[in-house]
Design a protein around this motif. Structure first.
Motif, PDB file in Angstrom:
ATOM      1  N   GLU A   7      61.373 -27.072  29.340  1.00  0.00           N
ATOM      2  CA  GLU A   7      61.057 -25.760  29.111  1.00  0.00           C
ATOM      3  C   GLU A   7      61.206 -25.428  27.694  1.00  0.00           C
ATOM      4  OE1 GLU A   7      63.688 -23.797  31.769  1.00  0.00           O
ATOM      5  OE2 GLU A   7      62.716 -24.349  33.754  1.00  0.00           O
ATOM      6  N   VAL A   8      62.302 -25.865  27.044  1.00  0.00           N
ATOM      7  CA  VAL A   8      62.369 -25.383  25.548  1.00  0.00           C
ATOM      8  C   VAL A   8      61.259 -26.268  24.808  1.00  0.00           C
ATOM      9  CG1 VAL A   8      63.962 -25.925  23.551  1.00  0.00           C
ATOM     10  CG2 VAL A   8      64.926 -25.181  25.895  1.00  0.00           C
ATOM     11  N   TYR A   9      60.925 -27.618  24.981  1.00  0.00           N
ATOM     12  CA  TYR A   9      59.857 -28.236  24.332  1.00  0.00           C
ATOM     13  C   TYR A   9      58.801 -27.317  24.541  1.00  0.00           C
ATOM     14  CZ  TYR A   9      56.266 -31.566  23.262  1.00  0.00           C
ATOM     15  OH  TYR A   9      55.236 -32.015  22.522  1.00  0.00           O
ATOM     16  N   ASP A  10      58.221 -26.914  25.533  1.00  0.00           N
ATOM     17  CA  ASP A  10      56.861 -26.039  26.036  1.00  0.00           C
ATOM     18  C   ASP A  10      57.191 -24.556  25.269  1.00  0.00           C
ATOM     19  OD1 ASP A  10      56.061 -28.092  27.535  1.00  0.00           O
ATOM     20  OD2 ASP A  10      56.595 -27.032  29.299  1.00  0.00           O
ATOM     21  N   GLU A  11      58.245 -24.114  25.122  1.00  0.00           N
ATOM     22  CA  GLU A  11      58.415 -22.831  24.455  1.00  0.00           C
ATOM     23  C   GLU A  11      58.218 -22.905  22.876  1.00  0.00           C
ATOM     24  OE1 GLU A  11      62.172 -21.107  25.481  1.00  0.00           O
ATOM     25  OE2 GLU A  11      61.578 -20.966  27.627  1.00  0.00           O
ATOM     26  N   THR A  12      58.672 -24.324  22.453  1.00  0.00           N
ATOM     27  CA  THR A  12      58.813 -24.216  21.011  1.00  0.00           C
ATOM     28  C   THR A  12      57.245 -24.544  20.730  1.00  0.00           C
ATOM     29  OG1 THR A  12      60.861 -25.250  21.035  1.00  0.00           O
ATOM     30  CG2 THR A  12      59.594 -25.898  19.005  1.00  0.00           C
ATOM     31  N   MET A  13      56.712 -25.507  21.318  1.00  0.00           N
ATOM     32  CA  MET A  13      55.122 -25.620  21.195  1.00  0.00           C
ATOM     33  C   MET A  13      54.253 -24.555  21.126  1.00  0.00           C
ATOM     34  SD  MET A  13      55.212 -28.865  20.175  1.00  0.00           S
ATOM     35  CE  MET A  13      53.331 -29.083  20.000  1.00  0.00           C
ATOM     36  N   ASP A  14      54.557 -23.768  21.950  1.00  0.00           N
ATOM     37  CA  ASP A  14      53.794 -22.274  22.173  1.00  0.00           C
ATOM     38  C   ASP A  14      54.053 -21.773  20.840  1.00  0.00           C
ATOM     39  OD1 ASP A  14      52.849 -23.026  24.651  1.00  0.00           O
ATOM     40  OD2 ASP A  14      54.334 -21.732  25.930  1.00  0.00           O
ATOM     41  N   ARG A  15      55.406 -21.634  20.365  1.00  0.00           N
ATOM     42  CA  ARG A  15      55.791 -20.686  19.171  1.00  0.00           C
ATOM     43  C   ARG A  15      54.733 -21.532  17.798  1.00  0.00           C
ATOM     44  NH1 ARG A  15      61.770 -19.977  19.898  1.00  0.00           N
ATOM     45  NH2 ARG A  15      61.818 -18.259  21.708  1.00  0.00           N
ATOM     46  N   ALA A  16      55.059 -22.691  17.919  1.00  0.00           N
ATOM     47  CA  ALA A  16      54.281 -23.474  16.908  1.00  0.00           C
ATOM     48  C   ALA A  16      52.601 -22.888  17.114  1.00  0.00           C
ATOM     49  CB  ALA A  16      54.492 -25.083  16.982  1.00  0.00           C
ATOM     50  N   ASP A  17      52.222 -23.119  18.002  1.00  0.00           N
ATOM     51  CA  ASP A  17      50.972 -22.807  18.394  1.00  0.00           C
ATOM     52  C   ASP A  17      50.553 -21.428  17.683  1.00  0.00           C
ATOM     53  OD1 ASP A  17      50.101 -25.278  19.340  1.00  0.00           O
ATOM     54  OD2 ASP A  17      50.197 -24.623  21.337  1.00  0.00           O
ATOM     55  N   VAL A  18      51.403 -20.563  18.122  1.00  0.00           N
ATOM     56  CA  VAL A  18      51.117 -19.028  17.771  1.00  0.00           C
ATOM     57  C   VAL A  18      51.388 -18.857  16.072  1.00  0.00           C
ATOM     58  CG1 VAL A  18      52.341 -16.709  17.588  1.00  0.00           C
ATOM     59  CG2 VAL A  18      52.061 -18.037  19.802  1.00  0.00           C
ATOM     60  N   TRP A  19      52.502 -19.632  15.371  1.00  0.00           N
ATOM     61  CA  TRP A  19      52.279 -19.525  14.045  1.00  0.00           C
ATOM     62  C   TRP A  19      51.182 -20.200  13.193  1.00  0.00           C
ATOM     63  CZ3 TRP A  19      58.270 -21.412  14.035  1.00  0.00           C
ATOM     64  CH2 TRP A  19      59.249 -20.509  14.554  1.00  0.00           C
ATOM     65  N   LEU A  20      50.961 -21.513  13.668  1.00  0.00           N
ATOM     66  CA  LEU A  20      49.640 -22.086  13.246  1.00  0.00           C
ATOM     67  C   LEU A  20      48.213 -21.255  13.335  1.00  0.00           C
ATOM     68  CD1 LEU A  20      48.491 -24.677  12.166  1.00  0.00           C
ATOM     69  CD2 LEU A  20      48.218 -25.766  14.366  1.00  0.00           C
ATOM     70  N   GLU A  21      48.125 -20.535  14.461  1.00  0.00           N
ATOM     71  CA  GLU A  21      47.110 -19.524  14.542  1.00  0.00           C
ATOM     72  C   GLU A  21      47.131 -18.607  13.460  1.00  0.00           C
ATOM     73  OE1 GLU A  21      43.309 -18.764  15.505  1.00  0.00           O
ATOM     74  OE2 GLU A  21      44.438 -20.516  16.242  1.00  0.00           O
ATOM     75  N   GLN A  22      48.721 -17.894  13.419  1.00  0.00           N
ATOM     76  CA  GLN A  22      48.744 -16.921  12.276  1.00  0.00           C
ATOM     77  C   GLN A  22      48.496 -17.499  10.895  1.00  0.00           C
ATOM     78  OE1 GLN A  22      52.797 -15.606  13.066  1.00  0.00           O
ATOM     79  NE2 GLN A  22      52.138 -14.279  14.990  1.00  0.00           N
ATOM     80  N   ALA A  23      48.791 -18.530  10.642  1.00  0.00           N
ATOM     81  CA  ALA A  23      48.461 -19.248   9.319  1.00  0.00           C
ATOM     82  C   ALA A  23      46.906 -19.238   9.091  1.00  0.00           C
ATOM     83  CB  ALA A  23      49.227 -20.441   9.284  1.00  0.00           C
ATOM     84  N   ARG A  24      46.321 -19.739  10.280  1.00  0.00           N
ATOM     85  CA  ARG A  24      45.057 -20.031  10.043  1.00  0.00           C
ATOM     86  C   ARG A  24      43.977 -18.701   9.628  1.00  0.00           C
ATOM     87  NH1 ARG A  24      44.304 -23.969  15.064  1.00  0.00           N
ATOM     88  NH2 ARG A  24      44.836 -26.079  14.143  1.00  0.00           N
ATOM     89  N   ASP A  25      44.789 -17.527  10.675  1.00  0.00           N
ATOM     90  CA  ASP A  25      44.229 -16.353  10.407  1.00  0.00           C
ATOM     91  C   ASP A  25      44.352 -15.601   8.896  1.00  0.00           C
ATOM     92  OD1 ASP A  25      42.975 -16.267  13.004  1.00  0.00           O
ATOM     93  OD2 ASP A  25      44.883 -14.882  13.828  1.00  0.00           O
ATOM     94  N   TYR A  26      45.764 -15.764   8.529  1.00  0.00           N
ATOM     95  CA  TYR A  26      45.881 -15.502   7.016  1.00  0.00           C
ATOM     96  C   TYR A  26      44.866 -16.183   5.961  1.00  0.00           C
ATOM     97  CZ  TYR A  26      48.660 -14.220   3.085  1.00  0.00           C
ATOM     98  OH  TYR A  26      49.087 -13.651   1.957  1.00  0.00           O
ATOM     99  N   VAL A  27      44.894 -17.306   6.232  1.00  0.00           N
ATOM    100  CA  VAL A  27      43.994 -18.285   5.351  1.00  0.00           C
ATOM    101  C   VAL A  27      42.487 -17.820   5.316  1.00  0.00           C
ATOM    102  CG1 VAL A  27      43.147 -20.470   4.817  1.00  0.00           C
ATOM    103  CG2 VAL A  27      45.542 -20.240   5.182  1.00  0.00           C
ATOM    104  N   ARG A  28      41.967 -17.422   6.401  1.00  0.00           N
ATOM    105  CA  ARG A  28      40.814 -17.042   6.553  1.00  0.00           C
ATOM    106  C   ARG A  28      40.472 -15.643   5.977  1.00  0.00           C
ATOM    107  NH1 ARG A  28      40.953 -18.667  12.465  1.00  0.00           N
ATOM    108  NH2 ARG A  28      40.251 -20.610  12.255  1.00  0.00           N
ATOM    109  N   GLU A  29      41.563 -14.724   6.101  1.00  0.00           N
ATOM    110  CA  GLU A  29      41.571 -13.442   5.645  1.00  0.00           C
ATOM    111  C   GLU A  29      41.766 -13.205   4.312  1.00  0.00           C
ATOM    112  OE1 GLU A  29      44.402 -11.108   7.750  1.00  0.00           O
ATOM    113  OE2 GLU A  29      43.161 -11.376   9.734  1.00  0.00           O
ATOM    114  N   LYS A  30      42.613 -14.162   3.455  1.00  0.00           N
ATOM    115  CA  LYS A  30      42.852 -14.352   2.426  1.00  0.00           C
ATOM    116  C   LYS A  30      43.096 -15.487   1.802  1.00  0.00           C
ATOM    117  CE  LYS A  30      45.633 -10.094   3.085  1.00  0.00           C
ATOM    118  NZ  LYS A  30      46.884  -9.562   3.006  1.00  0.00           N
ATOM    119  N   PRO A  31      41.854 -16.268   1.422  1.00  0.00           N
ATOM    120  CA  PRO A  31      41.801 -17.603   0.895  1.00  0.00           C
ATOM    121  C   PRO A  31      42.298 -17.820  -0.195  1.00  0.00           C
ATOM    122  CG  PRO A  31      39.555 -16.759   0.983  1.00  0.00           C
ATOM    123  CD  PRO A  31      40.514 -15.738   1.578  1.00  0.00           C
TER     124      PRO A  31
END
Length: 120
Positions: free
Chosen positions: A76-100
């Motif tokens: 469960e902890v592993y799954d939660e951590t992977m979900d958070r990492a996916d969210v952070w990675l998606e936020q980083a991608r969005d930031y790079v797209r918005e402000k390259p």
């Protein structure tokens, strides 16, 4: 006189036979008593071994249940951590797209700082 000797021999033989029977009876009684004592001791040992085996099996079941619970919680902890990492990675991608341009500047700054730290 031969009759007296024969009679004495007969009496002696009879006494010998009686004593032999008493010895055999005493031996049989001693063996029977020893058998009973050994059987009681064996029963006591067997009961103790059964109790110990039951306790060991119970401890193994508890340990197995605990390990399964810990494993499940770890998953469960592993799954939660992977979900958070996916969210952070998606936020980083969005930031790079918005402000390259800012993203490249931040990456260069972080690389330069990391290089300075690792040189020491």
């Amino acid at each position: 006189m031969n009759k007296q000797v024969e009679n004495s021999e007969s009496i002696a033989a009879s006494r010998i036979d009686e004593r032999a029977e008493r010895i055999k009876q005493a031996t049989s009684n001693a063996v029977a008593s020893t058998k009973e004592t050994v059987e009681r001791a064996a029963d006591h040992v067997e009961e103790g071994l059964h109790r110990a085996t039951d306790k060991a099996a119970d401890a193994v079941h508890k340990a197995s249940d605990k390990a399964a619970h810990v494993s499940e919680r770890g998953r469960e902890v592993y799954d939660e951590t992977m979900d958070r990492a996916d969210v952070w990675l998606e936020q980083a991608r969005d930031y790079v797209r918005e402000k390259p341009v800012q993203s490249v500047a931040i990456a260069l700054g972080a690389g330069w700082l990391l290089g300075r730290i690792l040189r020491r």
